[in-house]
Design a protein around this motif. Structure first.
Motif, PDB file in Angstrom:
ATOM      1  N   GLU A 172       1.302  -1.180  -0.560  1.00  0.00           N
ATOM      2  CA  GLU A 172       0.056   0.342  -0.194  1.00  0.00           C
ATOM      3  C   GLU A 172       0.834   1.334  -0.255  1.00  0.00           C
ATOM      4  OE1 GLU A 172      -2.142  -3.533   1.380  1.00  0.00           O
ATOM      5  OE2 GLU A 172      -0.636  -2.324   1.702  1.00  0.00           O
ATOM      6  N   MET A 173       2.080   1.346   0.434  1.00  0.00           N
ATOM      7  CA  MET A 173       2.960   2.636   0.401  1.00  0.00           C
ATOM      8  C   MET A 173       3.949   2.487  -0.862  1.00  0.00           C
ATOM      9  SD  MET A 173       5.187   1.667   3.943  1.00  0.00           S
ATOM     10  CE  MET A 173       6.329   3.174   4.042  1.00  0.00           C
ATOM     11  N   GLU A 174       4.029   1.793  -1.741  1.00  0.00           N
ATOM     12  CA  GLU A 174       4.395   2.197  -2.766  1.00  0.00           C
ATOM     13  C   GLU A 174       2.780   2.283  -3.278  1.00  0.00           C
ATOM     14  OE1 GLU A 174       6.111  -1.155  -4.286  1.00  0.00           O
ATOM     15  OE2 GLU A 174       5.800  -2.434  -2.470  1.00  0.00           O
ATOM     16  N   VAL A 191      10.868   5.851  -0.602  1.00  0.00           N
ATOM     17  CA  VAL A 191       9.532   5.109   0.449  1.00  0.00           C
ATOM     18  C   VAL A 191      10.072   4.047   0.705  1.00  0.00           C
ATOM     19  CG1 VAL A 191       7.095   3.954  -0.111  1.00  0.00           C
ATOM     20  CG2 VAL A 191       7.729   6.069  -0.921  1.00  0.00           C
ATOM     21  N   GLN A 195      12.634   2.652   5.076  1.00  0.00           N
ATOM     22  CA  GLN A 195      11.314   1.350   5.532  1.00  0.00           C
ATOM     23  C   GLN A 195      12.270  -0.046   5.467  1.00  0.00           C
ATOM     24  OE1 GLN A 195       8.467   2.087   6.941  1.00  0.00           O
ATOM     25  NE2 GLN A 195       8.432   3.869   6.188  1.00  0.00           N
TER      26      GLN A 195
END
Length: 281
Positions: A172-174, A191, A195
């Motif tokens: 979801e972050m991507e 991103v 992480q």
């Protein structure tokens, strides 16, 4: 019943910590002996029975290592080669690991198996071909020869570590970054990599340690004294008739310090990175 379970847990806890303490002492004992012996004089090193502490501490062994045996040059060569190779390995393995973790590529399983086989390939089998290759391109007795070889040898294992770590980052972050208009490269840089810091630290420390301690390739490719790295220079201390144990202990103590400091400073990141790599398949 609960009391019995609690007692069993306490016994396990006690024995686990005792076992860890014994292992730590076994690992620390040779390091302590090396460090203490580096401050002993020649007579005290050969004393029988041996002394646990340095009765008359001296810096002569360190002076001989750096002033008389050119150990400072070997140390700087190792720092230069190891740092640059580590940076290159992280740069290449980050994008390769991300591609194997996220992109819909064919043949991922064979690629991962091939990377594992390459990382397990014995270095001694590569010494002669690498010597001939570097001789043909004119990179014997050079920094770039070692840097390129170390980078190629350590990329496969770093890809394994980072790929497994990238699998643990939510997609979801991507997707949010893509919706905002970020390109795949920018997504990785802004991103994903922030992480993946524990995995990056783990790969960096393993790579730096492998480059820092590598001996055979460095001995094969760089025979000139000005290009020798620390393990090769340390192995060539002494002569046919004498072995300067105190000088060797001093140089070995200095060579161990960078690795020990890296592990102590980044120990939590290393444990986190290894745990993530072990859980994700």
């Amino acid at each position: 019943m609960s009391r019995i379970v609690e007692r069993v847990r306490r016994v396990r806890f006690t024995w686990t910590h005792l076992a860890a303490l014994v292992i730590a002492l076994l690992v620390a004992a040779p390091l302590y002996w090396m460090a203490v012996s580096s401050f002993k004089g020649k007579d005290e090193i050969g004393a029988n029975p041996p002394t646990v502490f340095a009765d008359h501490p001296t810096w002569d062994n360190y002076r001989e290592a750096f002033a008389d045996n050119n150990f400072g040059t070997y140390l700087l060569n190792s720092v230069l080669v190891s740092v640059i190779a580590t940076i290159l390995v992280l740069s290449l393995s980050s994008f390769a690991g991300y591609a194997l973790a996220r992109l819909p590529l064919r043949g991922k399983a064979p690629i991962m198996v091939a990377l594992l086989m390459i990382s397990l390939f014995p270095t001694i089998a590569l010494a002669a071909p690498l010597f001939l290759l570097m001789r043909d391109v004119g990179w014997l007795n050079s920094y770039q020869g070692l840097i390129i070889v170390y980078t190629a040898l350590n990329v496969p294992f770093a890809v394994w570590i980072l790929r497994n770590f990238f699998l643990g980052i939510p997609k979801e972050m991507e997707e949010v970054a893509w919706v905002d208009g970020a390109s795949p490269v920018r997504t990785v840089l802004t991103v994903i990599l922030p992480q993946a810091r524990p995995g990056m630290f783990t790969a960096a420390i393993f790579t730096f340690t492998a480059c820092w301690t590598e001996f055979l390739i460095a001995l094969t490719l760089n025979t000139a004294d000005r290009y020798r790295t620390m393990p090769v220079g340390l192995a060539l201390f002494g002569s046919q008739f004498t072995v300067p144990y105190g000088t060797i202990f001093a140089a070995a103590t200095v060579s161990v310090l960078p690795i020990a400091l890296l592990v102590l400073v980044f120990r939590r990141a290393v444990v986190s990175g290894l745990t993530a790599g072990a859980v994700k398949g």
